[in-house]
Structure formats: C-alpha cells, structure tokens
Design a protein around this motif. Structure first.
Motif, mmCIF file in Angstrom:
data_model
loop_
_atom_site.group_PDB
_atom_site.id
_atom_site.type_symbol
_atom_site.label_atom_id
_atom_site.label_comp_id
_atom_site.label_asym_id
_atom_site.label_seq_id
_atom_site.Cartn_x
_atom_site.Cartn_y
_atom_site.Cartn_z
ATOM 1 N N ILE A 48 -15.906 -30.153 12.675
ATOM 2 C CA ILE A 48 -15.095 -29.958 11.470
ATOM 3 C C ILE A 48 -15.449 -30.991 10.410
ATOM 4 O O ILE A 48 -15.571 -30.673 9.218
ATOM 5 N N ALA A 49 -15.617 -32.246 10.842
ATOM 6 C CA ALA A 49 -15.948 -33.312 9.897
ATOM 7 C C ALA A 49 -17.279 -33.034 9.205
ATOM 8 O O ALA A 49 -17.420 -33.233 7.993
ATOM 9 N N THR A 50 -18.261 -32.572 9.960
ATOM 10 C CA THR A 50 -19.567 -32.274 9.374
ATOM 11 C C THR A 50 -19.474 -31.166 8.334
ATOM 12 O O THR A 50 -20.155 -31.196 7.303
ATOM 13 N N LEU A 51 -18.598 -30.195 8.589
ATOM 14 C CA LEU A 51 -18.490 -29.039 7.698
ATOM 15 C C LEU A 51 -17.634 -29.316 6.461
ATOM 16 O O LEU A 51 -17.868 -28.719 5.409
ATOM 17 N N ALA A 247 -25.609 -25.184 12.100
ATOM 18 C CA ALA A 247 -26.375 -25.576 13.282
ATOM 19 C C ALA A 247 -26.337 -27.086 13.481
ATOM 20 O O ALA A 247 -26.189 -27.574 14.605
ATOM 21 N N MET A 248 -26.455 -27.838 12.389
ATOM 22 C CA MET A 248 -26.396 -29.292 12.474
ATOM 23 C C MET A 248 -25.022 -29.754 12.935
ATOM 24 O O MET A 248 -24.898 -30.706 13.719
ATOM 25 N N ALA A 249 -23.961 -29.064 12.462
ATOM 26 C CA ALA A 249 -22.602 -29.419 12.870
ATOM 27 C C ALA A 249 -22.413 -29.205 14.368
ATOM 28 O O ALA A 249 -21.853 -30.060 15.065
ATOM 29 N N ILE A 250 -22.875 -28.068 14.880
ATOM 30 C CA ILE A 250 -22.754 -27.786 16.311
ATOM 31 C C ILE A 250 -23.573 -28.785 17.125
ATOM 32 O O ILE A 250 -23.101 -29.336 18.129
ATOM 33 N N GLY A 251 -24.807 -29.024 16.687
ATOM 34 C CA GLY A 251 -25.669 -29.950 17.418
ATOM 35 C C GLY A 251 -25.131 -31.367 17.442
ATOM 36 O O GLY A 251 -25.089 -32.011 18.494
ATOM 37 N N SER A 252 -24.685 -31.860 16.273
ATOM 38 C CA SER A 252 -24.144 -33.223 16.217
ATOM 39 C C SER A 252 -22.833 -33.317 16.996
ATOM 40 O O SER A 252 -22.554 -34.345 17.611
ATOM 41 N N GLY A 253 -22.048 -32.241 16.989
ATOM 42 C CA GLY A 253 -20.809 -32.236 17.764
ATOM 43 C C GLY A 253 -21.069 -32.319 19.255
ATOM 44 O O GLY A 253 -20.393 -33.058 19.981
#
Length: 287
Positions: A48-51, A247-253
């Motif tokens: 959520i934070a990334t998005l 994709a970056m949000a899922i990966g970093s999460g």
C-alpha cells in the motif's frame, strides 16, 4: 534475576549456526500462522505504501534540478515538501508494523500458547514501550557520531573527518548492542524502555563481533537477492508504468515480509540462546 544467572548469560558465546537452525525450526513449526501475520502486518503495508506514497523518482528529479551544489536550505525545502505530503502514512504504517513485530514474537515464543488475537493484543499493549525504546535507541545512535563530529569540527577538518568515521563505527556498535530490544520486550515482558535497552546491552556482551558478522551476512544476502528481484521486476515496466509500479509494489512487499520475518525469527533464536533457554524444544504454537 540473580547474580549467578547474570554471570551465566554474560559468559554465553553465541553459536551462529545453531541460532540460524533454531530460527528455521521455529519458522517450520509455525509457518501457517507466521505467513498470515506477516502478510497482514508486513506485506500489505509495504504494498500500500509503495502505491500511495509520492514517487521517489519525483523527489530525485527535484534534487537533480537543484544543481551540483545545492544549499542546505534548498535540500531541506525539497525534503520538507516531500514528507509534508506523506508523513502521516509513514506513522500509520510504522505503528501497524510495530504491533506486528511485538505480536509475532509473542505468538511464537510465549509458553502460554496465546491465540493470534491475544498475541496481537499484547502487541498493542507493548506498542508504547517498544516505540519509546526505539526512539531512545535512535537518538543515542545518532547523537554519538554527531557529537564526535561536532567536537572534531571545532578542532579542524581532518579531525572532524576522523571522528566522523569513529562515530560511524560506534553507531554500528550501538545498533548491535540494542538489537535485542524487541525480543526483550516481547519475550521477557520488560515494559520499561530503559530497562529493555539495558537488558539488550547486557545480553549481547561478549558477542558483538559475532552478531555483526551474522547481521552483515543477512543484509548482504538480502541486498543481492533484492538486486536480482529488482532486475526481474523492471521487465514489467515495458508493459506500462502502472503495471511496473504494481509489480514493484508486490515484489518489494514480498521482500520486506521475508526479511522482516526472518530477522524476527533470528532475533528470537539469538535471544533464546543468550538467555540459556535454547535447550527447550521448538513446538508448534497451535497443537
């Protein structure tokens, strides 16, 4: 705590291989509940934070627009504008993850076998002592090198640089000495922040270099893995900016969840060994 027990703890030499095996055994015995709690408190907040947080690319572009030698006032203005839009998000997610840290440690190590709800309830109860201890820890870690650098600045540039380097080494040492704050609070139920700091300092005595090697190895492994994952995730950006961001949000999460969980398990195993309770069997939280 008696004098004899204190002396035994001080004499304990950390076995890094045993600590890692203990952490993995703890994970294996409780993988289902660990996955659920870690997903809720570590994975989702990071996604959520990334998005929703302002793009860091925009921050970097603003910094580059200032030129090669921006003034401190200009840099502070850029950072101030960035964080003024998102400071409350950092606070909310920080509080959520702090509850998760305390709750997960209690869930995995409390001999009374608490339910998930009871463990998370303890996480809320321990939130204030944990945060205060972390703030004190952060202030000490920052104040020591800053004070040394300030003293050096009064003498000369060369001395300031030397003392700044010494200060960085001391900051790392302080970080290692206070690295067991969370298990001390969650496992030993030490609710006095200053007592938690003192207890962590005591438990790590004689094992600072071993802990440094252990933590450094974990961080290096994570950095290498994150580099590989980032390269793979960057491929999604060719499908569009939004897909790349998701994709970056899922990966970093996922990376954050994995690292946070493993680090907590490692800290619990280290604490278990240094307190002399590593001989107890690792059993499932729910049987």
């Amino acid at each position: 705590m008696g004098i004899r027990e204190t002396e035994d703890n001080m004499a304990t030499k950390l076995d890094l291989g045993r600590a890692w095996n203990e952490a993995m055994a703890l994970l294996s015995a409780n993988k289902d509940v660990v996955l659920i709690v870690a997903a809720v408190f570590f994975f989702l907040p990071n996604v959520i934070a990334t998005l929703v947080l302002p793009s860091q690319d925009a921050l970097m572009m603003q910094m580059e627009a200032l030129g090669d030698q921006p003034s401190p006032e200009e840099m502070m203005a850029v950072f101030g504008d960035y964080f003024s839009q998102s400071w409350w998000i950092y606070i909310v997610f920080g509080l959520v993850q702090a509850v998760g840290v305390m709750g997960l440690l209690a869930l995995l190590t409390d001999s009374s076998r608490p339910t998930v709800g009871e463990a998370l309830g303890f996480g809320v109860k321990a939130l204030v002592p944990y945060l205060v201890a972390q703030i004190l820890f952060g202030l000490i870690m920052v104040a020591v090198p800053f004070l040394l650098m300030a003293i050096g600045g009064l003498i000369g540039i060369g001395v300031a640089a030397l003392l700044a380097f010494v200060g960085m080494i001391l900051a790392v040492y302080i970080w290692i000495k206070f690295s067991l704050i969370s298990p001390v609070i969650a496992i030993e139920k030490v609710m006095n922040p200053i007592s938690a700091l003192a207890r962590s300092w005591q438990l790590t005595k004689g094992n600072s270099f071993r802990l440094l090697a252990f933590y450094a190895l974990l961080v290096i492994c994570v950095m290498v893995l994150w580099l590989v994952v980032s390269m793979v995730l960057s491929l999604f950006s060719v499908m569009g900016e939004e897909i790349g961001l998701f994709a970056m949000a899922i990966g970093s999460g996922l990376m954050s969840m994995a690292f946070s969980t493993v680090m907590l398990l490692v800290l619990a195993a280290i604490h278990r060994q240094l307190t002399g309770t590593d001989g107890e069997p690792v059993s499932k939280t729910f049987e």
